[in-house]
Design a protein around this motif. Structure first.
Motif, mmCIF file in Angstrom:
data_model
loop_
_atom_site.group_PDB
_atom_site.id
_atom_site.type_symbol
_atom_site.label_atom_id
_atom_site.label_comp_id
_atom_site.label_asym_id
_atom_site.label_seq_id
_atom_site.Cartn_x
_atom_site.Cartn_y
_atom_site.Cartn_z
ATOM 1 N N TRP A 83 0.834 -1.192 0.000
ATOM 2 C CA TRP A 83 0.000 0.000 0.000
ATOM 3 C C TRP A 83 0.871 1.245 0.000
ATOM 4 C CZ3 TRP A 83 -5.360 1.185 1.850
ATOM 5 C CH2 TRP A 83 -6.242 0.166 1.503
ATOM 6 N N GLU A 88 -1.808 4.608 3.652
ATOM 7 C CA GLU A 88 -1.931 3.607 4.710
ATOM 8 C C GLU A 88 -1.900 4.262 6.083
ATOM 9 O OE1 GLU A 88 0.065 -0.631 6.100
ATOM 10 O OE2 GLU A 88 1.142 0.641 4.693
ATOM 11 N N LEU A 91 -4.744 7.517 6.532
ATOM 12 C CA LEU A 91 -6.133 7.070 6.666
ATOM 13 C C LEU A 91 -6.327 6.074 7.803
ATOM 14 C CD1 LEU A 91 -7.069 6.718 2.885
ATOM 15 C CD2 LEU A 91 -7.560 8.611 4.443
ATOM 16 N N HIS A 92 -5.287 5.912 8.643
ATOM 17 C CA HIS A 92 -5.390 5.087 9.845
ATOM 18 C C HIS A 92 -5.951 3.696 9.538
ATOM 19 C CE1 HIS A 92 -4.566 8.645 12.332
ATOM 20 N NE2 HIS A 92 -5.383 9.291 11.520
ATOM 21 N N THR A 93 -5.389 3.031 8.562
ATOM 22 C CA THR A 93 -5.918 1.741 8.142
ATOM 23 C C THR A 93 -5.501 0.608 9.068
ATOM 24 O OG1 THR A 93 -4.018 1.305 6.716
ATOM 25 C CG2 THR A 93 -5.878 2.443 5.728
ATOM 26 N N THR A 94 -6.299 -0.453 9.046
ATOM 27 C CA THR A 94 -5.954 -1.733 9.664
ATOM 28 C C THR A 94 -5.955 -2.763 8.536
ATOM 29 O OG1 THR A 94 -8.262 -2.335 10.083
ATOM 30 C CG2 THR A 94 -7.124 -1.061 11.807
ATOM 31 N N ILE A 97 -9.489 -3.285 7.361
ATOM 32 C CA ILE A 97 -9.979 -2.166 6.561
ATOM 33 C C ILE A 97 -9.396 -2.221 5.162
ATOM 34 C CG2 ILE A 97 -9.763 0.338 6.269
ATOM 35 C CD1 ILE A 97 -10.164 0.610 9.274
ATOM 36 N N LYS A 98 -8.106 -2.560 5.062
ATOM 37 C CA LYS A 98 -7.475 -2.640 3.748
ATOM 38 C C LYS A 98 -8.114 -3.730 2.893
ATOM 39 C CE LYS A 98 -3.135 -2.757 5.237
ATOM 40 N NZ LYS A 98 -1.651 -2.764 5.172
ATOM 41 N N ALA A 101 -11.472 -2.522 1.785
ATOM 42 C CA ALA A 101 -11.345 -1.461 0.787
ATOM 43 C C ALA A 101 -11.077 -2.034 -0.593
ATOM 44 C CB ALA A 101 -10.233 -0.493 1.189
ATOM 45 N N ILE A 127 -7.647 5.964 -3.720
ATOM 46 C CA ILE A 127 -8.782 5.714 -2.825
ATOM 47 C C ILE A 127 -9.881 6.658 -3.300
ATOM 48 C CG2 ILE A 127 -9.655 5.812 -0.466
ATOM 49 C CD1 ILE A 127 -7.571 3.732 -0.621
ATOM 50 N N ARG A 365 -9.686 8.984 7.519
ATOM 51 C CA ARG A 365 -9.706 7.547 7.793
ATOM 52 C C ARG A 365 -10.761 6.890 6.919
ATOM 53 N NH1 ARG A 365 -9.634 6.008 13.142
ATOM 54 N NH2 ARG A 365 -8.732 8.028 13.626
ATOM 55 N N ILE A 366 -10.677 5.578 6.815
ATOM 56 C CA ILE A 366 -11.679 4.829 6.053
ATOM 57 C C ILE A 366 -12.703 4.279 7.034
ATOM 58 C CG2 ILE A 366 -12.087 2.859 4.538
ATOM 59 C CD1 ILE A 366 -9.248 3.205 3.483
#
Length: 400
Positions: A83, A88, A91-94, A97-98, A101, A127, A365-366
């Motif tokens: 990513w 990454e 957007l405070h991804t985990t 979440i990735k 997405a 995104i 964030r997502i």
């Protein structure tokens, strides 16, 4: 055992719960199929030696292949395609979440590369929802001087041949913390140099840089999804702070064309929620994975403010008091995210005579849209954080 082999794979690749649930369901089906075949083996007419066992083995291999294909196909990009460093972290991804997405096409990976004069720029990731888009470009082969801010001297973006609202810069390793204050992407506090300037972290561990472009629609009822995007990045160098903002070290044009993928998942609802102590009523909201929108009935209140012209002379002008600004969300699990603004966005009344005020912006964030329970609006327009309780600082408007 097949399950043991899958567990070994799981240890090497951490697979999100959503994938594991589906994979475990498939394994359950395999076990049930094995039981049924054992029963049939005892009751059916005898067949050639080994035929039933072979059929079971083939079915197990086929189903296992399907399970692994699904598991790796769903999360493969999340683990095997790197990513964008900036998206990454910003957007405070985990990992979950990735994976989500990618499955919903919110995230896409164009992976287009152009090399000019030893510098390779790659359209790394996007995104995208209907109204906003984040584009990330990896830059390899350029090493800016310590403390200098890299930049392109020219940036042009069109979507479906049309101009869009945009902002762009190199990712500096700084993100918003949970309290809305800036921190480094690893969560550590910001550091300053001897002049008091924040020390940026433009260069990643692998020596690459990342250029980010944020886009917003010009016309509200249009969409980015499925539209061709054309990006031109011209002359790479560093900002000088003088009349010529970028001193080019590498001349050239890096040009990219691809079709934007995206997610149109959005939650819309009409409301009639008056914000206590004001004449403002929230009459509609929209929540997407990467943006928020609120519509207000906000009778205009005129105020006089002071400005300054190009000669340094002050002057008075009339403007309108803005309604309490949209700030964040409350999730169904009780968690609050009150500092979501990342921009770009649009704010203002529909026209000169209307009392309908609209506010919409991209967030940092997502979100899982299905889990958003309420929106937060600031009680203090100055952005003050006085008051310890969230209710003291924000109006909480339930949307479900």
């Amino acid at each position: 055992m097949m399950q043991d082999k899958f567990e070994t794979l799981r240890e090497e690749v951490i697979i999100p719960d959503i994938v594991m649930l589906k994979a475990n369901d498939a394994f359950h089906m395999i076990r049930q199929e094995e039981k049924m075949n054992k029963i049939r083996k005892k009751t059916d007419t005898p067949k050639k030696s080994g035929s039933v066992k072979s059929q079971i083995r083939i079915k197990r291999i086929i189903i296992l292949a399907a399970v692994l294909t699904f598991a790796l196909g769903t999360v493969g990009f999340a683990y095997y395609v790197k990513w964008s460093r900036g998206l990454e972290n910003s957007l405070h991804t985990t990992e979950e979440i990735k994976a989500q997405a990618i499955e919903t096409k919110l995230a896409d990976f164009p992976e287009q590369s152009v090399t000019i004069n030893g510098v390779t720029v790659t359209a790394k990731q996007s995104i995208v929802d209907s109204s906003f888009a984040y584009l990330a470009f990896e830059v390899k082969g350029y090493d800016p001087p310590q403390g200098a801010e890299p930049g392109f001297d020219g940036v042009g973006v069109t979507v479906d041949g049309q101009s869009v609202n945009m902002c762009a810069s190199f990712y500096d390793g700084v993100v918003a913390g949970e309290d809305g204050r800036p921190v480094y992407e690893d969560g550590t506090p910001l550091q300053s140099d001897e002049n008091g300037n924040t020390i940026s972290r433009y260069i990643a561990e692998d020596g690459t840089l990342e250029y980010q472009i944020s886009l917003a629609l010009v016309y509200e009822n249009d969409t980015f999804i499925g539209k061709p995007v054309h990006v031109v990045l011209k002359d790479l160098g560093i900002y000088t702070g003088k009349a010529m903002p970028v001193a080019a070290d590498v001349e050239g044009e890096w040009v990219f064309d691809w079709t934007l993928q995206g997610s149109d998942a959005i939650y819309k609802t009409e409301l009639n929620e008056k914000l206590e102590g004001t004449d403002v009523t929230v009459i509609g909201v929209e929540v997407s994975p990467i943006s928020l929108k609120a519509i207000f009935d906000a009778p205009r209140v005129t105020v006089t403010e002071q400005g300054m012209d190009e000669n340094g002379e002050s002057f008075d002008y009339e403007t309108y008091v803005e309604p309490p600004s949209l700030a964040g969300v409350k999730m169904k699990d009780g968690s609050f995210y009150p500092y979501l603004f990342m921009g770009p966005g649009r704010f203002g009344y529909e026209d000169e005579n209307s009392d309908i005020y609209r506010e919409m912006f991209a967030i940092d964030r997502i979100l899982d849209v299905s889990q958003v329970e309420a929106l937060l609006f600031r009680k203090d327009s100055t952005g003050s954080t006085e008051g310890t309780a969230i209710e003291d600082r924000y109006y909480i408007v339930n949307i479900r």
